[in-house]
Design a protein around this motif. Structure first.
Motif, PDB file in Angstrom:
ATOM      1  N   GLU A  20       0.678  -1.033  -0.232  1.00 46.76           N
ATOM      2  CA  GLU A  20       0.081  -0.088  -0.016  1.00 46.76           C
ATOM      3  C   GLU A  20       0.787   1.391   0.041  1.00 46.76           C
ATOM      4  O   GLU A  20       1.863   1.376   0.845  1.00 46.76           O
ATOM      5  CB  GLU A  20      -0.706  -0.123   1.275  1.00 46.76           C
ATOM      6  CG  GLU A  20      -1.868  -0.988   1.061  1.00 46.76           C
ATOM      7  CD  GLU A  20      -2.707  -1.112   2.864  1.00 46.76           C
ATOM      8  OE1 GLU A  20      -2.675  -2.271   3.185  1.00 46.76           O
ATOM      9  OE2 GLU A  20      -3.111  -0.192   3.273  1.00 46.76           O
ATOM     10  N   ILE A  25       6.190  -3.793   4.431  1.00 46.45           N
ATOM     11  CA  ILE A  25       5.519  -3.942   5.875  1.00 46.45           C
ATOM     12  C   ILE A  25       6.750  -4.178   6.987  1.00 46.45           C
ATOM     13  O   ILE A  25       7.658  -4.914   6.628  1.00 46.45           O
ATOM     14  CB  ILE A  25       4.727  -5.475   5.840  1.00 46.45           C
ATOM     15  CG1 ILE A  25       3.746  -5.631   4.785  1.00 46.45           C
ATOM     16  CG2 ILE A  25       4.313  -5.620   7.129  1.00 46.45           C
ATOM     17  CD1 ILE A  25       3.113  -6.966   4.574  1.00 46.45           C
ATOM     18  N   VAL A  27       7.312  -5.322  10.742  1.00 46.78           N
ATOM     19  CA  VAL A  27       6.984  -5.843  12.067  1.00 46.78           C
ATOM     20  C   VAL A  27       7.817  -5.257  12.986  1.00 46.78           C
ATOM     21  O   VAL A  27       9.058  -5.137  12.751  1.00 46.78           O
ATOM     22  CB  VAL A  27       7.081  -7.339  12.059  1.00 46.78           C
ATOM     23  CG1 VAL A  27       6.617  -7.867  13.266  1.00 46.78           C
ATOM     24  CG2 VAL A  27       6.187  -8.227  10.682  1.00 46.78           C
ATOM     25  N   VAL A  39       2.518  -3.804  13.862  1.00 47.86           N
ATOM     26  CA  VAL A  39       2.760  -4.061  12.406  1.00 47.86           C
ATOM     27  C   VAL A  39       2.374  -2.854  11.697  1.00 47.86           C
ATOM     28  O   VAL A  39       1.210  -2.420  12.071  1.00 47.86           O
ATOM     29  CB  VAL A  39       2.234  -5.466  11.822  1.00 47.86           C
ATOM     30  CG1 VAL A  39       0.823  -5.564  11.901  1.00 47.86           C
ATOM     31  CG2 VAL A  39       2.762  -5.625  10.613  1.00 47.86           C
ATOM     32  N   PHE A 110      -0.880  -5.779  20.134  1.00 50.81           N
ATOM     33  CA  PHE A 110      -1.499  -7.210  20.177  1.00 50.81           C
ATOM     34  C   PHE A 110      -1.913  -7.405  21.374  1.00 50.81           C
ATOM     35  O   PHE A 110      -1.162  -8.692  22.010  1.00 50.81           O
ATOM     36  CB  PHE A 110      -0.622  -8.145  19.192  1.00 50.81           C
ATOM     37  CG  PHE A 110      -0.615  -7.908  18.021  1.00 50.81           C
ATOM     38  CD1 PHE A 110      -1.250  -8.266  17.077  1.00 50.81           C
ATOM     39  CD2 PHE A 110       0.560  -7.235  17.478  1.00 50.81           C
ATOM     40  CE1 PHE A 110      -1.204  -8.257  15.723  1.00 50.81           C
ATOM     41  CE2 PHE A 110       0.837  -6.974  16.131  1.00 50.81           C
ATOM     42  CZ  PHE A 110      -0.072  -7.299  15.277  1.00 50.81           C
TER      43      PHE A 110
ATOM     44  N   ARG B  18      -9.285  -4.670   5.537  1.00 52.14           N
ATOM     45  CA  ARG B  18      -9.058  -3.559   4.721  1.00 52.14           C
ATOM     46  C   ARG B  18      -7.654  -3.436   3.872  1.00 52.14           C
ATOM     47  O   ARG B  18      -7.360  -2.576   3.404  1.00 52.14           O
ATOM     48  CB  ARG B  18      -9.452  -2.554   5.562  1.00 52.14           C
ATOM     49  CG  ARG B  18      -8.414  -1.938   6.557  1.00 52.14           C
ATOM     50  CD  ARG B  18      -8.717  -1.086   7.368  1.00 52.14           C
ATOM     51  NE  ARG B  18      -8.206  -0.622   8.647  1.00 52.14           N
ATOM     52  CZ  ARG B  18      -8.636   0.125   9.654  1.00 52.14           C
ATOM     53  NH1 ARG B  18      -9.708   0.578   9.566  1.00 52.14           N
ATOM     54  NH2 ARG B  18      -7.951  -0.007  10.630  1.00 52.14           N
ATOM     55  N   HIS B  19      -6.795  -4.567   4.042  1.00 47.50           N
ATOM     56  CA  HIS B  19      -5.697  -4.461   3.380  1.00 47.50           C
ATOM     57  C   HIS B  19      -5.793  -5.000   1.825  1.00 47.50           C
ATOM     58  O   HIS B  19      -6.850  -5.316   1.439  1.00 47.50           O
ATOM     59  CB  HIS B  19      -4.438  -5.063   3.999  1.00 47.50           C
ATOM     60  CG  HIS B  19      -4.350  -4.364   5.466  1.00 47.50           C
ATOM     61  ND1 HIS B  19      -3.783  -2.964   5.388  1.00 47.50           N
ATOM     62  CD2 HIS B  19      -4.365  -4.643   6.631  1.00 47.50           C
ATOM     63  CE1 HIS B  19      -3.497  -2.562   6.575  1.00 47.50           C
ATOM     64  NE2 HIS B  19      -4.113  -3.496   7.556  1.00 47.50           N
ATOM     65  N   GLU B  20      -4.476  -5.082   1.131  1.00 49.21           N
ATOM     66  CA  GLU B  20      -4.649  -5.605  -0.267  1.00 49.21           C
ATOM     67  C   GLU B  20      -5.495  -6.867  -0.404  1.00 49.21           C
ATOM     68  O   GLU B  20      -5.378  -7.928   0.488  1.00 49.21           O
ATOM     69  CB  GLU B  20      -3.342  -6.398  -0.482  1.00 49.21           C
ATOM     70  CG  GLU B  20      -1.975  -5.035  -0.248  1.00 49.21           C
ATOM     71  CD  GLU B  20      -0.788  -5.713  -0.589  1.00 49.21           C
ATOM     72  OE1 GLU B  20       0.163  -5.119   0.541  1.00 49.21           O
ATOM     73  OE2 GLU B  20      -0.311  -6.623  -1.447  1.00 49.21           O
ATOM     74  N   ILE B  25      -3.484  -8.319   8.006  1.00 50.20           N
ATOM     75  CA  ILE B  25      -2.035  -8.606   7.838  1.00 50.20           C
ATOM     76  C   ILE B  25      -2.101  -9.683   9.188  1.00 50.20           C
ATOM     77  O   ILE B  25      -2.313  -9.658  10.135  1.00 50.20           O
ATOM     78  CB  ILE B  25      -1.097  -7.450   8.317  1.00 50.20           C
ATOM     79  CG1 ILE B  25      -1.111  -6.550   7.279  1.00 50.20           C
ATOM     80  CG2 ILE B  25       0.283  -7.972   8.435  1.00 50.20           C
ATOM     81  CD1 ILE B  25      -0.564  -5.297   7.548  1.00 50.20           C
ATOM     82  N   VAL B  27       0.826 -11.849  11.128  1.00 46.91           N
ATOM     83  CA  VAL B  27       2.168 -11.774  11.726  1.00 46.91           C
ATOM     84  C   VAL B  27       2.455 -13.354  12.249  1.00 46.91           C
ATOM     85  O   VAL B  27       1.637 -13.593  13.145  1.00 46.91           O
ATOM     86  CB  VAL B  27       2.747 -10.590  12.770  1.00 46.91           C
ATOM     87  CG1 VAL B  27       4.046 -11.134  13.159  1.00 46.91           C
ATOM     88  CG2 VAL B  27       2.402  -9.433  12.147  1.00 46.91           C
ATOM     89  N   VAL B  39       5.542 -12.707   7.702  1.00 46.49           N
ATOM     90  CA  VAL B  39       4.183 -11.797   7.732  1.00 46.49           C
ATOM     91  C   VAL B  39       3.782 -11.890   6.390  1.00 46.49           C
ATOM     92  O   VAL B  39       4.296 -11.963   5.404  1.00 46.49           O
ATOM     93  CB  VAL B  39       4.711 -10.224   8.038  1.00 46.49           C
ATOM     94  CG1 VAL B  39       5.708  -9.570   7.084  1.00 46.49           C
ATOM     95  CG2 VAL B  39       3.595  -9.461   8.232  1.00 46.49           C
ATOM     96  N   PHE B  41      -0.677 -12.139   4.490  1.00 45.40           N
ATOM     97  CA  PHE B  41      -2.121 -11.750   4.423  1.00 45.40           C
ATOM     98  C   PHE B  41      -2.999 -12.877   4.687  1.00 45.40           C
ATOM     99  O   PHE B  41      -2.829 -13.727   4.489  1.00 45.40           O
ATOM    100  CB  PHE B  41      -2.204 -10.824   3.121  1.00 45.40           C
ATOM    101  CG  PHE B  41      -1.552  -9.538   3.001  1.00 45.40           C
ATOM    102  CD1 PHE B  41      -2.056  -8.400   3.618  1.00 45.40           C
ATOM    103  CD2 PHE B  41      -0.447  -9.898   2.196  1.00 45.40           C
ATOM    104  CE1 PHE B  41      -1.118  -7.321   3.325  1.00 45.40           C
ATOM    105  CE2 PHE B  41       0.468  -8.381   2.233  1.00 45.40           C
ATOM    106  CZ  PHE B  41       0.012  -7.391   2.770  1.00 45.40           C
ATOM    107  N   ALA B  90      -5.110  -6.400  12.007  1.00 46.77           N
ATOM    108  CA  ALA B  90      -3.745  -7.203  11.703  1.00 46.77           C
ATOM    109  C   ALA B  90      -4.069  -8.320  13.019  1.00 46.77           C
ATOM    110  O   ALA B  90      -4.670  -8.088  14.086  1.00 46.77           O
ATOM    111  CB  ALA B  90      -2.740  -6.475  12.102  1.00 46.77           C
ATOM    112  N   VAL B  91      -3.493  -9.523  12.681  1.00 46.28           N
ATOM    113  CA  VAL B  91      -3.600 -10.591  13.742  1.00 46.28           C
ATOM    114  C   VAL B  91      -2.022 -11.355  14.019  1.00 46.28           C
ATOM    115  O   VAL B  91      -1.223 -10.827  13.070  1.00 46.28           O
ATOM    116  CB  VAL B  91      -4.491 -11.783  13.168  1.00 46.28           C
ATOM    117  CG1 VAL B  91      -5.960 -11.160  13.062  1.00 46.28           C
ATOM    118  CG2 VAL B  91      -4.033 -12.278  11.978  1.00 46.28           C
ATOM    119  N   LEU B  92      -1.973 -11.573  15.054  1.00 49.65           N
ATOM    120  CA  LEU B  92      -0.634 -12.175  15.570  1.00 49.65           C
ATOM    121  C   LEU B  92      -0.882 -13.655  15.774  1.00 49.65           C
ATOM    122  O   LEU B  92      -1.663 -13.838  16.542  1.00 49.65           O
ATOM    123  CB  LEU B  92       0.018 -11.470  16.972  1.00 49.65           C
ATOM    124  CG  LEU B  92       1.172 -12.227  17.281  1.00 49.65           C
ATOM    125  CD1 LEU B  92       2.405 -11.909  16.319  1.00 49.65           C
ATOM    126  CD2 LEU B  92       1.614 -11.448  18.682  1.00 49.65           C
TER     127      LEU B  92
END
Lengths: 118, 118
Positions: A20, A25, A27, A39, A110, B18-20, B25, B27, B39, B41, B90-92
């Motif tokens: 984007e 990216i 991290v 992130v 997180f 809402r990303h690509e 995202i 991680v 990392v 998607f 985003a999630v971890l």
């Protein structure tokens, strides 16, 4: 860590700013505890500012703006090392935090397990 | 971890893809060593597959395809826990790897310090 502008440009030239707004990216991980703090994205300018100043800079995709993390809160993130991923479109930034990374006041963005938002 | 389809849908409804290609995202971190492995998607389908099967699924933005990580290599990534970031985009993913995460054979995709690519 602190790089010269020449080294910073050389590093930027090796990366693929293909996410984007022409970003990689980023991290962000605590270098000591190994906790993942956040992130986010870095455009070329954010990367160069980060490695030449030693302070984490990011590109805000919502505000379309470069920012020094902690500029207003004072919670600067001191960059200790940077690792590059296999396809050169993501970086792992190891930091020594001067305060919480998250705007909520939590140390990490997180801070919730999935079950807490169900 | 394994969620029912109902819980998985509920979790997906709370996230902002809402990303690509309408993704969050992801991680990926080793739950034990805390090493950051990659990392990537996840679109809604990848997230739901991940939490209902317990194996890491991702959305490939280059191949425009859902994939089970380790499907061909056998290096499945068993999902132990998932954390959500402050703005829910985003999630971890904490995993127990059954083998290297990286297609290069390295355990982590972040196997190089910045100085190694200069």
């Amino acid at each position: 860590m602190r790089l010269s502008i020449e080294e910073a440009e050389k590093l930027a030239n090796k990366l693929k700013f293909r996410h984007e707004d022409n970003t990689v990216i980023a991290v962000v991980q605590d270098y000591k505890t190994k906790e993942v703090l956040s992130v986010a994205f870095m455009n070329r300018e954010a990367l160069i500012k980060t490695v030449t100043t030693g302070y984490l800079h990011l590109w805000s995709t919502s505000r379309k703006k470069l920012w020094l993390k902690g500029e207003t809160s004072g919670n600067l993130q001191i960059v200790v090392d940077i690792k590059i991923d296999c396809d050169e479109d993501a970086v792992l930034v190891l930091v020594k935090p001067m305060g919480p990374m998250c705007h909520t006041g939590n140390f990490s963005c997180f801070y919730r397990r999935y079950s807490e938002i169900l």
